[in-house]
Enzyme design. Structure first.
Site, PDB file in Angstrom:
ATOM      1  N   HIS A 108       0.577  -0.808   0.051  1.00  0.00           N
ATOM      2  CA  HIS A 108      -0.086  -0.143  -0.273  1.00  0.00           C
ATOM      3  C   HIS A 108       0.700   1.320   0.187  1.00  0.00           C
ATOM      4  O   HIS A 108       0.189   2.337   0.582  1.00  0.00           O
ATOM      5  CB  HIS A 108      -0.967  -0.139   1.254  1.00  0.00           C
ATOM      6  CG  HIS A 108      -2.470  -0.875   0.578  1.00  0.00           C
ATOM      7  ND1 HIS A 108      -3.012  -1.515   1.759  1.00  0.00           N
ATOM      8  CD2 HIS A 108      -2.299  -2.271  -0.325  1.00  0.00           C
ATOM      9  CE1 HIS A 108      -3.842  -2.381   1.266  1.00  0.00           C
ATOM     10  NE2 HIS A 108      -3.370  -2.817   0.586  1.00  0.00           N
ATOM     11  N   SER A 177      -7.688  -7.204   9.573  1.00  0.00           N
ATOM     12  CA  SER A 177      -9.076  -7.459   9.843  1.00  0.00           C
ATOM     13  C   SER A 177      -9.766  -8.331   8.763  1.00  0.00           C
ATOM     14  O   SER A 177     -10.254  -8.947   8.378  1.00  0.00           O
ATOM     15  CB  SER A 177      -9.697  -6.490   9.794  1.00  0.00           C
ATOM     16  OG  SER A 177      -9.843  -4.895   8.743  1.00  0.00           O
ATOM     17  N   ASN A 201      -3.935 -12.585  15.608  1.00  0.00           N
ATOM     18  CA  ASN A 201      -4.760 -11.017  15.549  1.00  0.00           C
ATOM     19  C   ASN A 201      -5.161 -11.418  17.230  1.00  0.00           C
ATOM     20  O   ASN A 201      -5.443 -11.903  17.650  1.00  0.00           O
ATOM     21  CB  ASN A 201      -5.547 -11.554  14.411  1.00  0.00           C
ATOM     22  CG  ASN A 201      -5.916  -9.704  14.064  1.00  0.00           C
ATOM     23  OD1 ASN A 201      -4.665  -8.722  14.012  1.00  0.00           O
ATOM     24  ND2 ASN A 201      -7.083  -9.671  14.053  1.00  0.00           N
ATOM     25  N   ALA A 219       0.234  -8.205  19.491  1.00  0.00           N
ATOM     26  CA  ALA A 219       1.019  -9.017  18.336  1.00  0.00           C
ATOM     27  C   ALA A 219       2.881  -8.630  19.352  1.00  0.00           C
ATOM     28  O   ALA A 219       3.359  -9.495  18.748  1.00  0.00           O
ATOM     29  CB  ALA A 219       1.080  -7.922  17.927  1.00  0.00           C
TER      30      ALA A 219
HETATM   31  P1  OAD Z   1      -7.431  -2.753  10.463  1.00  0.00           P
HETATM   32  O1  OAD Z   1      -7.462  -1.149  11.334  1.00  0.00           O
HETATM   33  O2  OAD Z   1      -9.456  -3.059   9.563  1.00  0.00           O
HETATM   34  O3  OAD Z   1      -7.770  -3.998  11.049  1.00  0.00           O
HETATM   35  C1  OAD Z   1      -6.946  -3.879  12.329  1.00  0.00           C
HETATM   36  C2  OAD Z   1      -6.508  -5.351  12.671  1.00  0.00           C
HETATM   37  O4  OAD Z   1      -5.763  -5.901  13.836  1.00  0.00           O
HETATM   38  C3  OAD Z   1      -7.861  -5.729  13.708  1.00  0.00           C
HETATM   39  O5  OAD Z   1      -8.328  -6.919  13.041  1.00  0.00           O
HETATM   40  C4  OAD Z   1      -7.576  -6.143  15.020  1.00  0.00           C
HETATM   41  O6  OAD Z   1      -7.916  -6.645  15.861  1.00  0.00           O
HETATM   42  C5  OAD Z   1      -5.972  -5.875  14.716  1.00  0.00           C
HETATM   43  N1  OAD Z   1      -5.190  -5.403  16.317  1.00  0.00           N
HETATM   44  C6  OAD Z   1      -5.345  -4.657  16.783  1.00  0.00           C
HETATM   45  N2  OAD Z   1      -4.401  -4.527  18.224  1.00  0.00           N
HETATM   46  C7  OAD Z   1      -3.308  -5.204  17.401  1.00  0.00           C
HETATM   47  C8  OAD Z   1      -2.392  -5.997  18.652  1.00  0.00           C
HETATM   48  N3  OAD Z   1      -1.528  -5.167  19.093  1.00  0.00           N
HETATM   49  N4  OAD Z   1      -2.128  -7.546  18.534  1.00  0.00           N
HETATM   50  C9  OAD Z   1      -2.580  -7.518  16.864  1.00  0.00           C
HETATM   51  N5  OAD Z   1      -3.761  -6.883  16.406  1.00  0.00           N
HETATM   52  C10 OAD Z   1      -4.268  -5.894  16.965  1.00  0.00           C
HETATM   53  O7  OAD Z   1      -6.124  -2.813   9.037  1.00  0.00           O
HETATM   54  P2  OAD Z   1      -5.473  -3.247   8.398  1.00  0.00           P
HETATM   55  O8  OAD Z   1      -5.835  -4.609   7.793  1.00  0.00           O
HETATM   56  O9  OAD Z   1      -4.525  -3.191   8.207  1.00  0.00           O
HETATM   57  O10 OAD Z   1      -5.436   0.566   2.940  1.00  0.00           O
HETATM   58  O11 OAD Z   1      -6.449  -2.442   7.247  1.00  0.00           O
HETATM   59  C11 OAD Z   1      -6.228  -2.866   6.041  1.00  0.00           C
HETATM   60  C12 OAD Z   1      -5.768  -1.880   4.818  1.00  0.00           C
HETATM   61  O12 OAD Z   1      -7.829  -0.831   4.860  1.00  0.00           O
HETATM   62  C13 OAD Z   1      -5.123  -0.918   5.459  1.00  0.00           C
HETATM   63  O13 OAD Z   1      -3.717  -0.702   4.844  1.00  0.00           O
HETATM   64  C14 OAD Z   1      -5.311   0.849   4.467  1.00  0.00           C
HETATM   65  C15 OAD Z   1      -7.010   0.540   5.378  1.00  0.00           C
HETATM   66  O14 OAD Z   1      -8.168   0.992   5.250  1.00  0.00           O
HETATM   67  C16 OAD Z   1      -5.430   2.207   2.136  1.00  0.00           C
HETATM   68  O15 OAD Z   1      -4.975   2.889   3.155  1.00  0.00           O
HETATM   69  C17 OAD Z   1      -5.830   1.924   0.831  1.00  0.00           C
END
Ligand code: OAD
Length: 233
Positions: A108, A177, A201, A219
């Protein structure tokens, strides 16, 4: 070790304990900011100053963020594993490379780089961007944007990622997520290739049922212990 070719996918949850916000958790960035307005080409065309403000704030926050134990463990996995490890991150922060990961794809883009729409140059950037910023390569003002992938744009290095998934025997998804494609579809690609699939996760992701194995928790706890087990196996 039982596995030779490992693909690791990481998301915002990996950097959460480094003080960088996630997107979809309670209090996440998409609760505070309008995704359409700040993370699409259309939003940028409508109001570039608003988009610059959003990414300037996020770039400023990077200043104090340090890699956490999970980033360090993944760099160790790459260093000490006798086979091949590719880390694919959806994160735009530089914490994987700060921890020492080298075989890394920022699918990204990167918050620490800016892109000139006029000449195509991508350059490292630490300051704020504005609608008046001039390109350091071609000199044109007003054509600079963060070098990140917005919704509706193509993620980076997809050919390399799919090639690695096709021959992988272990796929590990961490801190994501599973709600944004194409990354959310990697687990299905890895399964089709015959890989063992693992989710690490805080809680079950949207695609949790697609993984063969899962460990839940922060994590910084579950990633180092999983890497330790993997390297000893
Ligand atoms: P999300 O915010 O959608 O998901 C974060 C995940 O991390 C969730 O499932 C949480 O439960 C988990 N989480 C939170 N704290 C944590 C911890 N301390 N240890 C382990 N897990 C934890 O973020 P992404 O999946 O990265 O894209 O989002 C994907 C994309 O959506 C991003 O790259 C961005 C966003 O919109 C763009 O901007 C194009």
């Amino acid at each position: 070790m039982r596995f030779q070719k490992i693909v690791v996918l990481t998301g915002a949850g990996l950097s959460a304990e480094s003080g960088l916000g996630t997107f979809r958790d309670k209090g996440g960035l998409w609760e505070e900011f309008d995704l359409e307005a700040v993370a699409t080409p259309e939003g940028f065309a409508r109001d570039p100053a608003r988009v610059h403000d959003f990414y300037n704030l996020r770039r400023q926050r990077l200043g104090t963020a340090k890699p956490n134990a999970a980033h360090v463990a993944l760099a160790r996995l790459e260093r000490e594993h006798k086979g091949h490890v590719l880390t694919v991150t959806q994160n735009v922060d530089p914490l994987h490379e700060a921890a020492g990961s080298k075989n890394l794809i920022h699918m990204h883009g990167e918050l620490g780089r800016v892109l000139c729409a006029a000449c195509g140059a991508s350059v490292a950037w630490v300051c704020d961007l504005s609608t008046a910023t001039a390109c350091t390569a071609c000199g044109k003002a007003g054509a600079m944007r963060p070098d990140v992938v917005w919704f509706g744009e193509s993620p980076r290095d997809m050919d390399r990622i799919y090639e690695a998934l096709l021959v992988s025997d272990l796929f590990i998804s961490i801190g994501t997520s599973g709600s944004v494609y194409p990354a959310a579809g990697f687990v299905a690609e890895a399964r089709a290739a015959g890989a063992h699939t693992i989710e690490l996760n805080l809680e079950p992701s949207e695609g949790a049922s697609l993984f063969a194995e899962a460990h839940y928790g922060p994590a910084t706890k579950i990633v180092p212990s999983y890497v330790e087990r993997l390297l000893r196996a």
